[in-house]
Design a protein around this motif. Structure first.
Motif, PDB file in Angstrom:
ATOM      1  N   TYR A 153     -14.373  -2.145   1.755  1.00  0.00           N
ATOM      2  CA  TYR A 153     -15.145  -2.173   1.138  1.00  0.00           C
ATOM      3  C   TYR A 153     -16.089  -0.906   1.846  1.00  0.00           C
ATOM      4  CZ  TYR A 153     -14.631  -6.497  -0.884  1.00  0.00           C
ATOM      5  OH  TYR A 153     -14.215  -7.960  -1.711  1.00  0.00           O
ATOM      6  N   ASP A 154     -15.261  -0.869   2.556  1.00  0.00           N
ATOM      7  CA  ASP A 154     -16.174   0.986   3.207  1.00  0.00           C
ATOM      8  C   ASP A 154     -16.005   1.993   2.427  1.00  0.00           C
ATOM      9  OD1 ASP A 154     -16.371   2.353   6.483  1.00  0.00           O
ATOM     10  OD2 ASP A 154     -15.415   3.677   5.359  1.00  0.00           O
ATOM     11  N   LEU A 155     -17.092   2.629   2.464  1.00  0.00           N
ATOM     12  CA  LEU A 155     -17.311   3.914   1.407  1.00  0.00           C
ATOM     13  C   LEU A 155     -15.899   4.928   1.604  1.00  0.00           C
ATOM     14  CD1 LEU A 155     -18.850   5.132  -0.549  1.00  0.00           C
ATOM     15  CD2 LEU A 155     -20.204   6.183   1.254  1.00  0.00           C
ATOM     16  N   ASN A 156     -15.785   5.505   3.168  1.00  0.00           N
ATOM     17  CA  ASN A 156     -14.776   6.286   3.478  1.00  0.00           C
ATOM     18  C   ASN A 156     -12.853   5.847   2.565  1.00  0.00           C
ATOM     19  OD1 ASN A 156     -16.740   7.949   4.348  1.00  0.00           O
ATOM     20  ND2 ASN A 156     -16.460   7.461   6.454  1.00  0.00           N
ATOM     21  N   LEU A 157     -13.107   3.746   3.249  1.00  0.00           N
ATOM     22  CA  LEU A 157     -11.562   4.192   2.396  1.00  0.00           C
ATOM     23  C   LEU A 157     -11.827   4.125   1.820  1.00  0.00           C
ATOM     24  CD1 LEU A 157     -11.383   1.199   5.914  1.00  0.00           C
ATOM     25  CD2 LEU A 157     -10.284   3.674   5.658  1.00  0.00           C
ATOM     26  N   THR A 158     -12.833   3.336   0.636  1.00  0.00           N
ATOM     27  CA  THR A 158     -12.864   3.475  -0.932  1.00  0.00           C
ATOM     28  C   THR A 158     -12.064   5.317  -0.688  1.00  0.00           C
ATOM     29  OG1 THR A 158     -14.170   1.914  -1.230  1.00  0.00           O
ATOM     30  CG2 THR A 158     -14.130   2.990  -3.196  1.00  0.00           C
ATOM     31  N   TYR A 159     -12.559   5.765  -0.519  1.00  0.00           N
ATOM     32  CA  TYR A 159     -12.467   6.990  -1.152  1.00  0.00           C
ATOM     33  C   TYR A 159     -11.108   6.924  -0.852  1.00  0.00           C
ATOM     34  CZ  TYR A 159     -16.992   8.802  -1.053  1.00  0.00           C
ATOM     35  OH  TYR A 159     -19.018   8.487  -1.310  1.00  0.00           O
ATOM     36  N   LEU A 160     -10.469   6.832   0.507  1.00  0.00           N
ATOM     37  CA  LEU A 160      -9.275   7.903   0.534  1.00  0.00           C
ATOM     38  C   LEU A 160      -7.898   6.599  -0.908  1.00  0.00           C
ATOM     39  CD1 LEU A 160      -6.623   8.364   2.420  1.00  0.00           C
ATOM     40  CD2 LEU A 160      -7.192   6.376   3.415  1.00  0.00           C
ATOM     41  N   VAL A 161      -8.512   5.236  -0.426  1.00  0.00           N
ATOM     42  CA  VAL A 161      -7.545   4.846  -1.448  1.00  0.00           C
ATOM     43  C   VAL A 161      -7.918   5.341  -3.183  1.00  0.00           C
ATOM     44  CG1 VAL A 161      -7.343   2.172  -2.540  1.00  0.00           C
ATOM     45  CG2 VAL A 161      -7.863   2.189  -0.323  1.00  0.00           C
ATOM     46  N   LEU A 162      -8.880   5.642  -3.290  1.00  0.00           N
ATOM     47  CA  LEU A 162      -9.166   6.160  -5.279  1.00  0.00           C
ATOM     48  C   LEU A 162      -7.535   7.789  -5.094  1.00  0.00           C
ATOM     49  CD1 LEU A 162     -12.029   5.145  -5.756  1.00  0.00           C
ATOM     50  CD2 LEU A 162     -10.134   4.608  -6.779  1.00  0.00           C
ATOM     51  N   ILE A 163      -7.794   7.923  -3.412  1.00  0.00           N
ATOM     52  CA  ILE A 163      -7.257   9.266  -3.757  1.00  0.00           C
ATOM     53  C   ILE A 163      -5.618   9.394  -3.663  1.00  0.00           C
ATOM     54  CG2 ILE A 163      -6.552  11.719  -1.997  1.00  0.00           C
ATOM     55  CD1 ILE A 163      -9.954  11.017  -1.081  1.00  0.00           C
ATOM     56  N   ILE A 164      -5.636   8.407  -3.294  1.00  0.00           N
ATOM     57  CA  ILE A 164      -3.877   7.643  -2.461  1.00  0.00           C
ATOM     58  C   ILE A 164      -2.809   7.132  -4.532  1.00  0.00           C
ATOM     59  CG2 ILE A 164      -2.169   6.312  -1.541  1.00  0.00           C
ATOM     60  CD1 ILE A 164      -3.701   5.932   0.559  1.00  0.00           C
ATOM     61  N   ILE A 165      -4.541   6.434  -5.020  1.00  0.00           N
ATOM     62  CA  ILE A 165      -3.809   5.879  -6.422  1.00  0.00           C
ATOM     63  C   ILE A 165      -3.749   7.327  -7.317  1.00  0.00           C
ATOM     64  CG2 ILE A 165      -4.752   4.955  -8.576  1.00  0.00           C
ATOM     65  CD1 ILE A 165      -5.985   2.730  -6.531  1.00  0.00           C
ATOM     66  N   GLY A 166      -5.044   8.402  -6.722  1.00  0.00           N
ATOM     67  CA  GLY A 166      -4.744   9.353  -7.716  1.00  0.00           C
ATOM     68  C   GLY A 166      -3.548  10.241  -7.827  1.00  0.00           C
TER      69      GLY A 166
END
Length: 392
Positions: free
Chosen positions: A299-312
């Motif tokens: 739920y952390d914003l920066n971790l959300t960014y990181l997860v979406l980048i890895i998914i991409g």
């Protein structure tokens, strides 16, 4: 006066712009779903059905597109497709109910489905042995269109409203249609040529002889569509409704997926050469499934960014590898047919995926829906690895 359009790289660029604009028009809908759902009283299942209708039109046009290019040539067929999806986008400006949106979404898929097989056929003819690199560059177009569309749509509705998003984003496609009609040479692929190919195909080898190879690749393409269609359709709504993002932040955050996908597609060839096609596809599916599950516990914003980048990076990496695996493994006369079978199965799964995901969200919530899809993805990665190992 029309001048000759003979430079192969100019043709590649023209087709690439076509891909970009297709996804620019297609990707207007996801960031607008929270607004449209409220205005037209749509459930998540009905929201998912819009993507199902799009893919239904996309699948149905494949055979008519082949007939059209034989009769009309590449230039006229591509222009018909561009004008068709430009109008299908623009007319949403006048939509007053869910039926209008649904019908226009189906027509959008129908006309946009014309581009890919004809453009790839044209690039194959023009580039010959270099077609792999040309088609790889061409495949980056959808990610560029997605990356631009999400924040652009949010920007437009922050100034006007959702109707102007459809109106304004449709205009570049009309310009491309005019430019393509003026500059592109007509090339026809007549029935005699197709008939000779079919005769030779029947005489020399049957596609069913390669089903042991096509099954795992079709499975991989199906999982790619399951994850991609779910994320493409519902990530903006998930970020707004469940995570509390505003529309602007949700649009920018969702654009991380296609933006990182540009690099993933460009580098996928090097990735597969390094560890092999089977391992590259397996790891990409596995990481996609793990990151989908991680998205529900971070739920952390920066971790959300990181997860979406890895998914991409993981999700977009393996679709070009699937296509190259098919073309490298089949005889010349079966390459297009084999690719058609694999992509058709994947698109059919994708057509049902958005409705299934919307249904799960309605009855189980976002967290349960994403976790169920992640479990399906992880399980499928194992089936792919085992079945692909047998083909080797």
């Amino acid at each position: 006066m029309r001048f000759n359009w003979t430079n192969q790289y100019s043709i590649l660029l023209l087709c690439w712009f076509g891909w970009v604009l297709i996804y620019l028009c297609r990707s207007i809908l996801p960031p607008l779903l929270p607004i449209l759902a409220k205005e037209f009283n749509m459930s998540h299942a009905e929201s998912g059905m819009l993507e199902t209708l799009y893919l239904a039109g996309y699948i149905l046009v494949k055979i008519p597109a082949g007939i059209m290019v034989n009769k009309l040539g590449t230039r006229k067929t591509l222009v018909i497709g561009i004008v068709g999806y430009a109008l299908s986008t623009l007319l949403n400006f006048f939509a007053t109910n869910l039926f209008h949106i649904s019908l226009l979404r189906f027509l959008l898929g129908f006309f946009q489905g014309i581009h890919l097989p004809i453009a790839n056929m044209l690039l194959s003819e023009k580039f010959g042995k270099m077609q792999g690199k040309a088609i790889g560059f061409h495949e980056s177009g959808p990610n560029v269109g997605n990356t631009i569309a999400l924040p652009l749509t949010i920007f437009i509705i922050s100034i006007w409203n959702w109707r102007f998003a459809f109106l304004l984003i449709s205009l570049p496609a009309f310009l491309l249609a005019i430019f393509m009609y003026i500059t592109l040479e007509d090339e026809k692929y007549n029935d005699e040529r197709n008939g000779n190919l079919q005769i030779r195909c029947n005489r020399d080898v049957k596609l069913r002889s390669f089903l042991f190879l096509l099954f795992p690749l079709a499975l991989a393409h199906s999982i790619y569509n399951l994850c991609l269609r779910t994320l493409f359709t519902f990530i903006p709504s998930y970020l707004v409704e469940f995570r509390g993002f505003d529309f602007w932040l949700a649009g920018w955050t969702a654009s991380l997926l296609p933006a990182t996908g540009i690099f993933a597609k460009m580098s996928s060839g090097y990735f597969s050469e390094l560890i092999g096609d089977r391992n590259a596809i397996f790891l990409s599916i596995l990481i996609s499934g793990l990151m989908l599950f991680t998205l529900t516990i971070v739920y952390d914003l920066n971790l959300t960014y990181l997860v979406l980048i890895i998914i991409g990076l993981s999700l977009y990496a393996y679709s070009p590898i699937i296509y190259s695996s098919v073309t490298k493994s089949l005889p010349t006369e079966l390459k297009s047919l084999g690719l058609g079978v694999v992509t058709m199965i994947g698109n059919i799964v994708g057509a049902f995926s958005t409705y299934l995901a919307g249904f799960l969200i309605d009855f189980q919530g976002y967290v349960s829906a994403l976790r169920i899809i992640s479990i399906i993805t992880l399980f499928s990665s194992l089936i792919f690895y085992i079945s692909m190992r047998k083909t080797n």
